[in-house]
Design a protein around this motif. Structure first.
Motif, PDB file in Angstrom:
ATOM      1  N   ASP A 153      21.709  -6.980  32.688  1.00  0.00           N
ATOM      2  CA  ASP A 153      22.465  -7.884  32.529  1.00  0.00           C
ATOM      3  C   ASP A 153      23.689  -8.004  31.918  1.00  0.00           C
ATOM      4  O   ASP A 153      24.415  -8.937  31.510  1.00  0.00           O
ATOM      5  CB  ASP A 153      21.645  -8.934  31.762  1.00  0.00           C
ATOM      6  N   VAL A 154      24.078  -6.693  31.426  1.00  0.00           N
ATOM      7  CA  VAL A 154      25.079  -6.431  30.798  1.00  0.00           C
ATOM      8  C   VAL A 154      26.408  -6.534  32.003  1.00  0.00           C
ATOM      9  O   VAL A 154      26.142  -6.038  32.962  1.00  0.00           O
ATOM     10  CB  VAL A 154      25.257  -5.106  30.127  1.00  0.00           C
ATOM     11  N   PRO A 155      27.289  -7.293  31.512  1.00  0.00           N
ATOM     12  CA  PRO A 155      28.341  -7.672  32.367  1.00  0.00           C
ATOM     13  C   PRO A 155      28.943  -6.351  32.998  1.00  0.00           C
ATOM     14  O   PRO A 155      29.035  -5.374  32.171  1.00  0.00           O
ATOM     15  CB  PRO A 155      29.403  -8.584  31.724  1.00  0.00           C
ATOM     16  N   ASP A 156      29.592  -6.589  34.242  1.00  0.00           N
ATOM     17  CA  ASP A 156      30.327  -5.391  34.830  1.00  0.00           C
ATOM     18  C   ASP A 156      31.791  -5.141  33.893  1.00  0.00           C
ATOM     19  O   ASP A 156      32.351  -6.263  33.385  1.00  0.00           O
ATOM     20  CB  ASP A 156      30.651  -5.929  36.190  1.00  0.00           C
ATOM     21  N   PRO A 157      32.217  -4.071  33.907  1.00  0.00           N
ATOM     22  CA  PRO A 157      31.631  -3.061  34.568  1.00  0.00           C
ATOM     23  C   PRO A 157      30.686  -2.308  33.519  1.00  0.00           C
ATOM     24  O   PRO A 157      30.436  -1.097  33.909  1.00  0.00           O
ATOM     25  CB  PRO A 157      32.964  -2.034  34.533  1.00  0.00           C
ATOM     26  N   PHE A 158      30.364  -2.721  32.407  1.00  0.00           N
ATOM     27  CA  PHE A 158      29.653  -1.837  31.538  1.00  0.00           C
ATOM     28  C   PHE A 158      28.138  -1.636  31.804  1.00  0.00           C
ATOM     29  O   PHE A 158      27.859  -0.571  31.699  1.00  0.00           O
ATOM     30  CB  PHE A 158      29.918  -2.758  30.127  1.00  0.00           C
ATOM     31  N   GLY A 159      27.660  -2.708  32.359  1.00  0.00           N
ATOM     32  CA  GLY A 159      26.046  -2.682  32.656  1.00  0.00           C
ATOM     33  C   GLY A 159      26.019  -1.250  33.761  1.00  0.00           C
ATOM     34  O   GLY A 159      25.208  -0.552  33.610  1.00  0.00           O
ATOM     35  N   PRO A 160      26.462  -1.442  34.882  1.00  0.00           N
ATOM     36  CA  PRO A 160      26.427  -0.426  35.795  1.00  0.00           C
ATOM     37  C   PRO A 160      26.900   0.998  35.175  1.00  0.00           C
ATOM     38  O   PRO A 160      26.117   2.001  35.648  1.00  0.00           O
ATOM     39  CB  PRO A 160      27.516  -0.821  37.017  1.00  0.00           C
ATOM     40  N   ARG A 161      27.803   0.948  34.332  1.00  0.00           N
ATOM     41  CA  ARG A 161      28.192   2.365  33.726  1.00  0.00           C
ATOM     42  C   ARG A 161      26.908   2.733  32.801  1.00  0.00           C
ATOM     43  O   ARG A 161      26.789   3.962  32.959  1.00  0.00           O
ATOM     44  CB  ARG A 161      29.416   2.242  33.016  1.00  0.00           C
ATOM     45  N   LEU A 162      26.402   1.876  32.070  1.00  0.00           N
ATOM     46  CA  LEU A 162      25.478   2.231  31.124  1.00  0.00           C
ATOM     47  C   LEU A 162      24.176   2.761  31.940  1.00  0.00           C
ATOM     48  O   LEU A 162      23.633   3.972  31.738  1.00  0.00           O
ATOM     49  CB  LEU A 162      24.870   1.251  30.380  1.00  0.00           C
ATOM     50  N   ILE A 163      23.683   2.125  33.123  1.00  0.00           N
ATOM     51  CA  ILE A 163      22.717   2.517  34.013  1.00  0.00           C
ATOM     52  C   ILE A 163      23.173   3.901  34.526  1.00  0.00           C
ATOM     53  O   ILE A 163      22.311   4.885  34.534  1.00  0.00           O
ATOM     54  CB  ILE A 163      22.471   1.344  35.006  1.00  0.00           C
ATOM     55  N   ALA A 164      24.439   4.221  34.969  1.00  0.00           N
ATOM     56  CA  ALA A 164      24.669   5.517  35.365  1.00  0.00           C
ATOM     57  C   ALA A 164      24.644   6.680  34.399  1.00  0.00           C
ATOM     58  O   ALA A 164      24.070   7.708  34.579  1.00  0.00           O
ATOM     59  CB  ALA A 164      26.091   5.411  35.923  1.00  0.00           C
ATOM     60  N   LEU A 165      24.982   6.292  33.064  1.00  0.00           N
ATOM     61  CA  LEU A 165      24.870   6.996  31.995  1.00  0.00           C
ATOM     62  C   LEU A 165      23.420   7.445  31.857  1.00  0.00           C
ATOM     63  O   LEU A 165      23.006   8.508  31.137  1.00  0.00           O
ATOM     64  CB  LEU A 165      25.391   6.455  30.646  1.00  0.00           C
ATOM     65  N   GLN A 166      22.500   6.577  32.151  1.00  0.00           N
ATOM     66  CA  GLN A 166      21.335   7.030  31.827  1.00  0.00           C
ATOM     67  C   GLN A 166      20.426   7.890  32.900  1.00  0.00           C
ATOM     68  O   GLN A 166      19.593   8.662  32.583  1.00  0.00           O
ATOM     69  CB  GLN A 166      20.020   5.533  32.089  1.00  0.00           C
ATOM     70  N   ASP A 167      21.402   8.055  33.977  1.00  0.00           N
ATOM     71  CA  ASP A 167      20.540   8.960  34.969  1.00  0.00           C
ATOM     72  C   ASP A 167      20.723  10.426  34.458  1.00  0.00           C
ATOM     73  O   ASP A 167      21.390  10.840  33.652  1.00  0.00           O
ATOM     74  CB  ASP A 167      21.868   9.166  35.941  1.00  0.00           C
TER      75      ASP A 167
END
Ligand SMILES: Nc1ncnc2c1ncn2[C@@H]1O[C@H](COP(=O)(O)OP(=O)(O)OP(=O)(O)O)[C@@H](O)[C@H]1O
Ligand SMILES: [Mg+2]
Length: 456
Positions: free
Chosen positions: A323-337
């Motif tokens: 639920d974190v707004p773009d572009p931060f949410g997708p970047r955080l999820i990518a950082l978790q990879d």
């Protein structure tokens, strides 16, 4: 034969004095290796699952509570006992699986296919699974659950064994004795008790690695011995070793025919990794929403603290960024990879290193988002290094106030001594001393080799 071992936060090295000369052990082509180990996870055998009595009781309990739940909600579709049991077995099996994975992670057996140094990082990034343990020295002084402590002993043991086997092969002797460097103050969460625990872990690890004779020597004292061996003239030297995890200082009279005389040692548990963390938080984490979202600040610290396996796992497993707004949410999820916090921390360190000799650095972050990059300029690094330099200057000030005569020479070693701002901070505290640049990577290990020779 006795060797000197510099088990560093960032890099490790080993050496011995042979026929009056310091000979360093090679690791591949290098004279040091990144203190990092990769070990592939032992994959648990899923066919081994069988309900034992305890698990059977858990299944029963789950079925009972599901049945009670059903009777409280008569409106909902009823499920047969068979279905309830199937779900309960599935839940119990999932818990069993998690336990298996946890145990496999902690088991020494999975350490057997370990890979070391830069290759460890590469293997981890290529494989995309398994465990990468970076800078285990940073963990030695922290409160550790018993199974984590065991794992750390195992990992430190594997690193020391890697060193022992390379040394034995290159020196043509079965090496079983060593002088190990130690910082004046370990990084610790328990004060002095952390330092005691660190030494205990290193002792156990060394014994497990096949060393039956181990002594410890403070790293800056070792560097002073190394400097002594290279000095024809007697003089009063302040030896300053600025590494990845700690900054250590020794005042000694060295050089000439007389033996070296150590007058005092000081140290703080701060080093290059603290500059990395500050730079990551100020220049990189804002790309992930630090300061611009409601994501708690400690999440960014966790993501940046790659040597702390527990914090890394906390960050990677957290399901909180959808639920974190773009572009931060997708970047955080990518950082978790898998591997991406490691890639990022390498980029941060590389930026710091490059800014020792250039004005700007550009880090490509395509693994987070296509086309994403970050520029870091010299003033950004200067701001990030301020905290560390403050602690270092305070320590140097204390040393200066405590000693009865100023040093003629300040001898610098440690990887961070390559940074011009570190050299400038040291010179500012001792303006009249001659600054001598030792080998940043081998200053400590050379001295440990001399100590090993003397202690044979
Ligand atoms: N050119 C450079 N400019 C700035 N920092 C550098 C440079 N080269 C290496 N470093 C930093 O030096 C540190 C590593 O130094 P060193 O190898 O002396 O540490 P270590 O012996 O492993 O750690 P410690 O002694 O604290 O346990 C790292 O933080 C690394 O980023
Ligand atoms: Mg060091």
């Amino acid at each position: 034969m006795k060797i000197g071992i510099d088990f560093g936060t960032s890099y490790s090295a080993a050496a011995a004095v042979i026929d009056g000369e310091v000979r360093t052990v090679r690791f591949g082509q290098e004279r040091q290796f990144r203190t990092t180990v990769y070990f592939p996870e032992a994959v648990p055998d899923l066919d081994k699952f069988e309900l034992d009595d305890a698990m059977e009781a858990e299944v029963e309990a789950l079925v009972r509570s599901a049945r009670a739940e059903q009777s409280r909600n008569p409106g909902q579709a009823r499920r047969s006992d068979l279905e309830l049991r199937r779900d309960a077995v599935r839940a119990v099996r999932r818990q069993w699986l998690e336990r298996q994975v946890r145990e496999a992670r902690a088991s020494a057996a999975s350490l057997q296919n370990a890979v070391y140094g830069e290759e460890a990082v590469e293997a981890y990034l290529i494989e995309g699974f398994g465990n990468l343990v970076q800078s285990p020295k940073s963990m030695l002084g922290y409160q550790l659950a018993p199974h984590v402590r065991q794992t750390i002993v195992g990992i430190a043991g594997y690193i020391l064994e890697h060193i022992r086997l390379n040394a034995s092969q290159q020196f043509g002797a079965n090496v079983r004795a060593a002088v190990l460097g130690r910082p004046v103050q370990f990084r610790s969460s328990m004060g002095a008790a952390g330092g005691d625990q660190a030494l205990e872990i290193l002792r156990e690890a060394a014994a497990g690695a096949g060393f039956d004779d181990v002594d410890f020597l403070e790293e800056p004292v070792a560097a002073a011995l190394g400097h002594h061996a290279q000095s024809a003239q007697r003089h009063r030297a302040l030896v300053v070793d600025i590494g990845g995890g700690t900054s250590d200082i020794t005042l000694a009279e060295v050089g000439g025919a007389q033996p070296p005389r150590v007058l005092g040692s000081w140290g703080i548990a701060r080093g290059g990794v603290d500059v990395d963390l500050a730079l990551s938080l100020s220049r990189f984490m804002p790309l992930f929403g630090k300061g611009a979202t409601r994501v708690p600040a400690h999440h960014f610290v966790e993501a940046a603290t790659v040597h702390d396996v527990i914090r890394q796992r906390d960050f990677q497993r957290r399901d909180a960024y959808r639920d974190v707004p773009d572009p931060f949410g997708p970047r955080l999820i990518a950082l978790q990879d898998t591997g991406n916090t490691t890639r990022l921390s390498r980029a941060v360190e590389a930026a710091k290193v490059e800014l020792s000799s250039r004005e700007r650095n550009r880090a490509a972050l395509d693994y987070i988002e296509t086309g994403l990059f970050q520029e870091v300029l010299a003033p950004d690094l200067a701001a990030a290094a301020e905290g560390f330099l403050g602690f270092l200057s305070e320590l140097l000030g204390e040393v200066s106030a405590q000693i009865d005569a100023p040093p003629q020479v300040v001898f610098l070693t440690g990887g961070m001594s390559r940074a011009p701002y570190v050299r400038a901070a040291v010179q500012r505290c001792f303006p009249d001393a001659q600054l001598v640049a030792g080998d940043p990577s081998l200053g400590v290990v050379s001295g440990l080799a001399f100590a090993a020779l003397a202690g044979r």
